[in-house]
Scaffold this active site. Structure first.
Site, PDB file in Angstrom:
ATOM      1  N   GLY A  93      -1.178   4.857  -1.684  1.00 45.94           N
ATOM      2  CA  GLY A  93       0.030   5.499  -2.192  1.00 45.94           C
ATOM      3  C   GLY A  93       0.982   4.486  -2.799  1.00 45.94           C
ATOM      4  O   GLY A  93       2.023   4.842  -3.351  1.00 45.94           O
ATOM      5  N   GLU A 148       7.099  -3.316   1.911  1.00 45.47           N
ATOM      6  CA  GLU A 148       7.743  -3.243   3.220  1.00 45.47           C
ATOM      7  C   GLU A 148       9.234  -3.531   3.211  1.00 45.47           C
ATOM      8  O   GLU A 148       9.965  -3.071   4.082  1.00 45.47           O
ATOM      9  CB  GLU A 148       6.995  -4.169   4.187  1.00 45.47           C
ATOM     10  CG  GLU A 148       5.697  -3.512   4.597  1.00 45.47           C
ATOM     11  CD  GLU A 148       4.616  -4.459   5.056  1.00 45.47           C
ATOM     12  OE1 GLU A 148       4.342  -4.482   6.258  1.00 45.47           O
ATOM     13  OE2 GLU A 148       4.024  -5.165   4.219  1.00 45.47           O
TER      14      GLU A 148
END
Ligand code: FES
Ligand code: FES
Lengths: 198, 722
Positions: free
Chosen positions: B493, B688
């Site tokens: 994704g 992240e």
């Protein structure tokens, strides 16, 4: 116990014999290899399995296939027009990058199409002002079977104007762990403005 | 990169290349494999049996009633399952003994011709246990605390410089507080699934011909073969771990994973269900076996983030200059496998001070195996540090941005190396401008609008640059201007399929539209795992190397069918420089004065991450990370019942994640940069950093709104009502 039923899925007639314990979602995925609807929870908590069932958005994991004999089921795979053009909501998702992993996406798109139709026919949600004024706040709206469904009593007469709060509220039954909400809103905002529904 | 006169694909807003498949639902995830037309007949469905004690032994397991159900093909237990060749990894040593090490552990599986039959029969199995007392509760002074050898992935457990205690005693301004974060679950939308086929000699694995010759050095087809269609962030890492456990050489195990419905770390390594699916397939050779972990089962089987108890001490002079920084972490692991989250590591490089200490202590408890969850280490650790910095700013009477500017180190405090590019101060400044920071009233609880208390908060963000080595890629010219680029990487994704298309296009000096990227199959060249925000850097550099190898071998006018393989060397500068990404996260919160309900109308992040390959997919990554940060701040909390060792809120009704109605204004910006010390693209990684610092910004904004300092995530309304 087995039952014989016929489903009409994305325009095709699909007769099948199945165990009465099979949900509509599993009938589609396991028995008919229609895998556009996804299983995210199997408990009606995520929206990944949303399909249009006789035109209304429905969580296919929460209904038994045997109860839907004869029903018309439209999944994200069946939304394109005959010449293969994607549905305007699908196009809006692509244009706004309203997806990442794509696992919630077919459900989001079916849900959005159902949601646009609900709003167009005046079904209120938790975010609809008249409803709030009338004190009729009994739980989050937007989901199938929510207040103001076709059989509900508290339908407003005019189409509901889909502002951001309405769209967010009405789409909150569809979780997206990738966090594409902001882009889904943008897709549906564009789309709401064009006035196109299903 | 070689920049020609042609407009570069890198930096262009190329739409996600697999978008059309995803919006129509035709992208195939693990459960939907293999595609129609396979030769294996009807699949077999697995329903696992799970321990309902947290520690002990399976004494007796009665499978007779289950076996008698029509449609049941087998019931596997620790007595009947095949023996594994290697049981060193005890998370993966499934059904190899009668031991139960945590509640929910696999103790068996029912195989049947339908999922309904398998599930029904599983309920008919009765189990007697020899139960032992268990311990699942993490305490700051747990008697079993120990220092692990290192923390994830290979950082020092402790660091100590100067004399923190003395410096703290002498500090004019100080903070000494404990911050806690709960057990959290990754919960990708696609539950972990493995479809397995243990091939018999006469069945044909699909695509054998199509892929024949595509793998350099593949050995002749071996007699025993196993295929796993898995939801994984690394097909090759699954193969590497599992092949020896089943006594297979790598070529005998194929892992296929073209589309993955999110992972966030939980699909970064094989888990017990992968092994169980393969054991089940072995019991019914030649048939497809489908094991779909349910949402509830995921809470004990597919990883989670450890709870943390973090003591942070900051000591500064009156001007707010840090003299002491200490970050001491207590967290937990399981008894079957150690995972030591690197919670304090971000603190080692974030701010300088002459006296510094970080420690990690673990308790090994009778709990499921913790593992990677988006930004392991930084997500919980920077939360604690950045709330402490806000507390220090308040104590010093300084603006929180100014405090960070005063403590911005010119070189990495940990290693002394120069930064490849530390632009935190620029991120803070640009963020302050976009966000309207000047409108913040520094006095807590001073801004009330109607029933709402309004507050603004800020926090810094950081994430290290990882570029794991060893990936390979293949570039092939298919004729008529078409190129095929193959690498056994994953797109969970993140948009890797799209950005690798762009990187390949520039390296081959051709339009992006003429490149097709193939991913997610061990038949494709080896690629490292999608983790550590390293995919684009590691695989992108590999694709560039393969493209250059292709041009070197075949020149500018290749024959159709010409191909070349390549792999990248580590960039030498990564040894000389401290390479980290940075960001500034801003939050506006509105707290209902009566109910404590918190709404977050605005989140804004500015990130410094090196070059952005694709602004569309990058923005989605940032806002997705920030949405998860919002979720971590306000909702996420797995509640472990210490009497039973059970996560009681093990579904989406109980474990809340951010919904559409929670995500209001979320904006991401980035600095226009190019990090010359990283890789040919100048990129550092973006997957992240969006989550890091976001919960601290929200906590700090809640403090600005209410005057209440919540040091325990998530901030639920009850924590604001006194
Ligand atoms: S799978 Fe039906 S709502 Fe989640
Ligand atoms: S796009 Fe991944 S869950 Fe929505």
């Amino acid at each position: 116990m087995d039952a014989r039923i016929t489903l009409h899925v994305d325009g095709d007639e699909r007769p099948l014999t199945l165990d009465t314990r099979v949900t509509l979602l599993d009938a589609l995925r396991d028995r008919l290899s229609v895998t556009a609807p996804k299983k995210g929870c199997d408990h009606g908590q995520c929206g990944a399995c949303t399909v249009l069932l006789d035109g209304r958005r429905t969580l296919s994991c929460l209904t038994f296939a045997v109860a839907q004999d004869g029903a018309e089921v439209v999944t994200a795979a069946g939304l394109a027009s005959y010449d293969g053009e994607p549905h305007p909501v699908q196009r809006a998702f692509l244009e706004n990058d309203a997806l990442q992993c794509g696992y919630c996406t077919p459900g989001q798109i079916c849900s959005a199409i159902g949601m646009l139709a609900e709003a167009a026919s005046g079904h209120p949600s938790h975010a609809t002002p008249e409803l709030a004024d009338a004190g009729g706040r009994d739980g989050p709206g937007g989901g199938p079977g929510a207040p103001g469904g076709p059989d509900g009593a508290r339908r407003t007469t005019a189409p509901v104007v889909l502002d951001d709060a309405e769209i967010r509220e009405r789409m909150s039954g569809n979780l997206c762990r990738c966090g594409a909400y902001v882009n889904i809103l943008a897709a549906l905002r564009d789309h709401g403005a064009t006035g196109v529904t299903a | 990169m070689t920049a020609g006169t042609r407009p570069l694909a890198i930096g262009a807003a190329l739409p996600r290349v697999d978008g059309p498949e995803k919006v129509t639902g035709s992208a195939r995830y693990a459960y939907e494999q293999p595609p129609p037309g396979h030769p294996y007949g009807e699949p077999v469905y697995v329903h696992p049996l799970q321990a309902d004690i947290a520690r002990g032994r399976v004494d007796a397991i009665d499978t007779e009633r289950a076996n008698a159900v029509e449609g049941v093909l087998a019931v596997l237990t620790h007595r009947s399952a095949a023996r594994l060749a290697d049981t060193g990894d005890r998370e993966l040593a499934v059904l190899q003994s009668d031991r139960v090490a945590f509640r929910g552990q696999f103790i068996g599986a029912v195989l049947a011709d339908t999922p309904e039959t398998a599930r029904h029969a599983a309920a008919l199995v009765s189990v007697d246990y020899a139960q032992e007392p268990h311990d699942t509760e993490l305490l700051a002074d747990h008697p079993g605390l120990y220092a692990p050898e290192h923390v994830n992935p290979s950082f020092e457990t402790d660091t100590d410089e100067g004399d923190v205690d003395k410096a703290m005693a002498a500090a004019m301004v100080k903070v000494d507080r404990t911050y806690t974060t709960p057990m959290e679950h990754n919960n990708p939308m696609e539950p972990h699934t493995t479809v397995a086929v243990w091939h018999t000699s006469d069945d044909e694995a699909p695509d054998d011909e199509a892929s024949a010759g595509s793998v350099a050095g593949a050995s002749p087809e071996a007699p025993v073969r196993l295929t796993l269609y898995a939801s994984t962030q690394g097909a090759h890492s699954v193969r590497k771990t599992l092949a020896p456990m089943f006594g297979l050489v790598p070529d005998q195990l194929r892992v296929v994973s073209p589309h993955v419905g999110g992972g966030f770390g939980s699909k970064g390594m094989p888990h017990a269900h992968d092994v169980l699916a393969a054991l089940c397939a072995r019991a019914v050779p030649g048939r497809i076996v489908k094991l779909a972990v349910t949402r509830q089962q995921m809470f004990s089987l597919t990883g989670h983030r450890t709870p943390t108890i973090q003591r942070v001490r900051l000591g500064a002079d009156v001007a707010g200059r840090l003299d002491a920084v200490a970050h001491e972490v207590v967290e937990r692991t399981s008894t079957v496998k150690e995972f030591a989250e690197q919670t304090a590591c971000g603190t080692r490089m974030m701010y300088a001070a002459p006296h510094r200490r970080t420690t990690h202590r673990l308790a090994a408890l009778d709990v499921p195996v913790p593992s990677w969850m988006r930004a392991p280490g930084e997500a919980p650790g920077i939360f604690a540090l950045e709330v402490a910095m806000d507390e220090l700013a308040e104590a010093a009477g300084l603006d929180p941005i100014e405090l960070r500017v005063r403590n911005d180190p010119s070189a990495d405090p940990e290693t002394g190396k120069p930064w490849s590019g530390r632009h935190l101060v620029r991120c803070l400044a640009e963020g302050a401008r976009h966000f309207g920071w000047q409108h913040r009233n520094p006095a807590p609880g001073a801004r009330r609008e109607g029933d709402e208390l309004v507050g603004l908060g800020v926090a810094a963000s950081t994430y290290p640059y990882y570029a794991p080595q060893g990936s390979r890629a293949r570039v092939r010219y298919d004729g008529e201007g078409h190129w095929n680029v193959a690498i056994g990487a994953a797109d969970i994704g993140t948009g890797s399929r799209t950005v690798l298309t762009q990187i390949a296009a520039d390296a081959l000096e051709c339009p992006a539209a003429s490149v097709t990227v193939e991913l997610g199959d061990t038949r494709l060249p080896m690629a490292t795992v999608a983790g550590g925000s390293a995919g684009t850097a590691a695989w992108g550099a590999t694709v560039v190397a393969a493209a250059h190898a292709f041009r070197a071998a075949h020149g500018e006018r290749p024959q159709p069918g010409a191909e070349a393989h390549g792999g990248a060397e580590a960039h030498p500068d990564t040894k000389r420089f401290a390479v980290h990404s940075f960001g500034a996260q801003f939050a506006e919160v509105r707290v209902d004065a009566d109910t404590g309900e918190i709404r977050v109308p605005r989140l804004l992040g500015v990130f410094s991450v090196g070059r952005i390959i694709n602004p569309v997919t990058a923005r989605s990554q940032f806002i997705g990370g920030m949405t998860m940060g919002l979720s971590m701040a306000l909702h996420e909390h797995s509640v472990l019942d210490h009497r039973t060792g059970h996560v009681v809120n093990h579904d989406f009704a109980g474990y809340h994640i951010a919904t559409h109605a929670d995500a209001l204004g979320i904006e991401a910006h980035w600095l226009d940069e190019d990090d010359p010390h990283t890789n040919p693209m100048g990129a550092r990684g973006i997957g992240e950093i969006g989550i890091v610092g976001c919960p601290a910004a929200i906590v700090n904004a809640v403090h600005n709104a209410t005057g209440l300092r919540v040091r325990d995530l998530p901030i639920t309304p009850d924590k604001l009502l006194h």
